[in-house]
Design a protein around this motif. Structure first.
Motif, mmCIF file in Angstrom:
data_model
loop_
_atom_site.group_PDB
_atom_site.id
_atom_site.type_symbol
_atom_site.label_atom_id
_atom_site.label_comp_id
_atom_site.label_asym_id
_atom_site.label_seq_id
_atom_site.Cartn_x
_atom_site.Cartn_y
_atom_site.Cartn_z
ATOM 1 N N LEU A 104 44.358 36.416 47.602
ATOM 2 C CA LEU A 104 43.232 37.296 47.291
ATOM 3 C C LEU A 104 42.504 37.826 48.518
ATOM 4 C CD1 LEU A 104 41.678 35.332 44.283
ATOM 5 C CD2 LEU A 104 43.324 37.219 44.218
ATOM 6 N N SER A 105 42.728 37.220 49.681
ATOM 7 C CA SER A 105 42.008 37.627 50.885
ATOM 8 C C SER A 105 42.371 39.038 51.335
ATOM 9 C CB SER A 105 42.265 36.626 52.016
ATOM 10 O OG SER A 105 41.748 35.352 51.688
ATOM 11 N N ASP A 106 43.514 39.538 50.874
ATOM 12 C CA ASP A 106 43.918 40.904 51.221
ATOM 13 C C ASP A 106 43.016 41.959 50.592
ATOM 14 O OD1 ASP A 106 45.987 39.980 52.742
ATOM 15 O OD2 ASP A 106 47.584 40.534 51.348
ATOM 16 N N TRP A 327 48.453 46.762 44.165
ATOM 17 C CA TRP A 327 48.130 45.428 44.674
ATOM 18 C C TRP A 327 47.598 44.545 43.552
ATOM 19 C CZ3 TRP A 327 43.392 42.737 45.041
ATOM 20 C CH2 TRP A 327 43.481 41.510 45.723
ATOM 21 N N ILE A 328 46.721 45.077 42.736
ATOM 22 C CA ILE A 328 46.156 44.296 41.637
ATOM 23 C C ILE A 328 47.246 43.848 40.680
ATOM 24 C CG2 ILE A 328 44.723 44.446 39.552
ATOM 25 C CD1 ILE A 328 42.850 46.311 41.212
ATOM 26 N N GLU A 329 48.089 44.772 40.259
ATOM 27 C CA GLU A 329 49.073 44.443 39.232
ATOM 28 C C GLU A 329 50.155 43.498 39.737
ATOM 29 O OE1 GLU A 329 50.320 48.109 37.380
ATOM 30 O OE2 GLU A 329 48.345 48.370 36.429
ATOM 31 N N GLN A 330 50.607 43.687 40.988
ATOM 32 C CA GLN A 330 51.641 42.770 41.473
ATOM 33 C C GLN A 330 51.067 41.386 41.791
ATOM 34 O OE1 GLN A 330 53.214 44.946 44.873
ATOM 35 N NE2 GLN A 330 52.103 43.673 46.330
ATOM 36 N N THR A 331 49.786 41.329 42.177
ATOM 37 C CA THR A 331 49.155 40.037 42.441
ATOM 38 C C THR A 331 48.837 39.314 41.136
ATOM 39 O OG1 THR A 331 48.197 40.991 44.458
ATOM 40 C CG2 THR A 331 47.314 38.881 43.729
ATOM 41 N N GLU A 332 48.433 40.061 40.113
ATOM 42 C CA GLU A 332 48.199 39.473 38.796
ATOM 43 C C GLU A 332 49.486 38.877 38.228
ATOM 44 O OE1 GLU A 332 45.613 39.215 36.577
ATOM 45 O OE2 GLU A 332 44.022 40.084 37.816
ATOM 46 N N LYS A 333 50.618 39.539 38.455
ATOM 47 C CA LYS A 333 51.896 39.031 37.946
ATOM 48 C C LYS A 333 52.262 37.679 38.548
ATOM 49 C CE LYS A 333 54.052 43.449 36.742
ATOM 50 N NZ LYS A 333 55.136 44.430 37.066
ATOM 51 N N ALA A 338 43.505 38.966 40.604
ATOM 52 C CA ALA A 338 43.290 40.081 41.528
ATOM 53 C C ALA A 338 42.340 41.127 40.958
ATOM 54 C CB ALA A 338 44.629 40.732 41.880
ATOM 55 N N LYS A 339 42.428 41.394 39.675
ATOM 56 C CA LYS A 339 41.577 42.451 39.109
ATOM 57 C C LYS A 339 40.119 42.032 39.125
ATOM 58 C CE LYS A 339 41.376 45.890 35.454
ATOM 59 N NZ LYS A 339 42.028 46.424 34.233
ATOM 60 N N ALA A 340 39.837 40.784 38.748
ATOM 61 C CA ALA A 340 38.453 40.303 38.779
ATOM 62 C C ALA A 340 37.914 40.301 40.203
ATOM 63 C CB ALA A 340 38.378 38.898 38.186
ATOM 64 N N THR A 341 38.772 39.935 41.154
ATOM 65 C CA THR A 341 38.365 39.925 42.557
ATOM 66 C C THR A 341 38.116 41.345 43.059
ATOM 67 O OG1 THR A 341 39.610 37.899 42.975
ATOM 68 C CG2 THR A 341 39.060 39.255 44.885
ATOM 69 N N ALA A 342 39.013 42.266 42.726
ATOM 70 C CA ALA A 342 38.863 43.658 43.163
ATOM 71 C C ALA A 342 37.620 44.296 42.544
ATOM 72 C CB ALA A 342 40.103 44.459 42.788
ATOM 73 N N LYS A 343 37.329 43.960 41.295
ATOM 74 C CA LYS A 343 36.133 44.497 40.637
ATOM 75 C C LYS A 343 34.869 44.024 41.344
ATOM 76 C CE LYS A 343 33.975 44.920 36.078
ATOM 77 N NZ LYS A 343 34.094 44.583 34.628
#
Length: 366
Positions: A104-106, A327-333, A338-343
């Motif tokens: 998630l640091s990315d 990035w969100i979708e491949q990290t979520e997989k 990732a989506k909660a972090t990006a939000k």
């Protein structure tokens, strides 16, 4: 009052008192090994590691044995060195080079507009401090950091990562097609692919030769960071006004070592780490301007994105949004939030005056 002790007794008492004081000092003083995988000229060493260590030594009984330029621990090996006891402090721990371990640091490398080293550092510290849960009952810090048995503080973030070439102008989307450009991380690879370029992943320390030989025709890197790798005379064309993210990483210690410090030492350490990170960010923003000014005097051209063709502006904006989504979708997989972090990250950078690419807010709201 008259001292009733004889002179020999008074001397003995003085010696014992001095010895006791020395023993107390020895009990509180700590020798810690602090290591940087980067050279002293890098702004995360001369502008962060050394000022941090100097202030800790001046305000506590802690003393550091300092190692530089990977002479003790190489890039990407900092976490193992902390956990194995080779070092006590990683300054920095370069999270993006620990493949798969800091998923998630990315988030700080996602493209943005109107952001700086200072604004990103403020937002990143708030991300680490945030009580918002990103998965189950875990905050970003608990999920990304605490579960690894370490304790961290942000460095000063880099200034905006910019797209630069050794001379090729990038006026239209077609100019990007197939262009070999150095990427420093997985996120940069995504962004360059979305723009139609051909990413060539390598550490910045290896890019000089590749640029000189024409193996790559440019790179993604903050302008201020050119100074660390002698790129000033190689980069001739740079697009400004859009950040292909900012690079953040950590000052890190192992949790067991942290718990051995006194409450007073921990309080001072935390305060100094936060203060030094912000001063580091201020220095990085200043260096970015200084390196740019010096490069312009030597003929380098810096072009604001708003002066490019409408097609090119739209092309970069679309690629930037697609980078967030990919990035969100491949990290979520891979099972990471990732989506909660990006939000949360989008909210924090906007609170600091930054902007996200068009379409990102709508995607995050779904």
């Amino acid at each position: 009052m008259f001292n009733r002790l004889s002179r020999p007794a008074r001397v003995a008492a003085t010696v014992l008192s001095a010895a006791a004081a020395l023993g107390a000092a020895s009990a509180t003083a700590k020798d810690l090994t602090i290591s940087a995988s980067l050279p002293k000229v890098h702004f995360w060493v001369g502008g962060h590691m050394d000022p941090f260590a100097n202030q800790i030594e001046a305000n506590t009984g802690i003393k550091f044995k300092r190692f530089y330029a990977g002479e003790l621990v190489a890039v990407g090996r900092e976490l193992d060195a902390l956990k194995g006891g080779t070092i006590d402090v990683a300054a920095p721990l370069l999270a993006p080079y620990h493949e798969g371990r800091f998923a998630l640091s990315d988030v700080t490398q996602l493209p943005t507009y109107n952001t700086s080293a200072v604004s990103i550092t403020k937002a990143f510290q708030k991300l680490l401090d945030s009580p918002v849960k990103v998965k189950g009952d875990k905050t970003f810090y608990q999920y990304e950091i605490a579960d690894k048995g370490i304790r961290v503080w942000p460095l000063g973030a880099t200034a905006a990562y910019a797209l630069s070439t050794t001379g090729k102008t990038l006026q239209n989307p077609a100019d990007m097609k197939g262009l070999p450009l150095r990427a420093g991380s997985a996120m940069h690879t995504i962004a360059l692919q979305q723009m139609g370029a051909t990413p060539v992943t390598m550490p910045a320390s290896q890019a000089y030769e590749a640029l000189s030989r024409g193996t790559v025709n440019g790179l993604v890197l903050s302008v201020g960071d050119w100074k660390s790798y002698s790129f000033q005379d190689l980069m001739k064309y740079t697009i400004t006004g859009v950040a292909i993210g900012h690079w953040e990483s950590y000052l890190a210690v192992e949790e067991g070592m942290w718990n051995k410090l006194s409450a007073d030492e921990r309080q001072k350490w935390d305060r100094i780490a936060r203060d030094v990170a912000m001063k580091n960010a201020e220095g990085i923003d200043k260096q970015d301007v200084e390196v740019r000014d010096a490069a312009e005097k030597k003929g380098s051209k810096f072009v604001d994105i708003n002066t490019l063709s409408k097609d090119m502006q739209a092309h970069i904006a679309k690629a930037s949004t697609a980078t967030w989504v990919q990035w969100i979708e491949q990290t979520e997989k891979k099972g990471h939030p990732a989506k909660a972090t990006a939000k949360l990250w989008a909210q924090l950078i906007q609170a600091e005056g930054g902007k996200v690419p068009e379409g990102v807010a709508e995607y995050l709201a779904r």
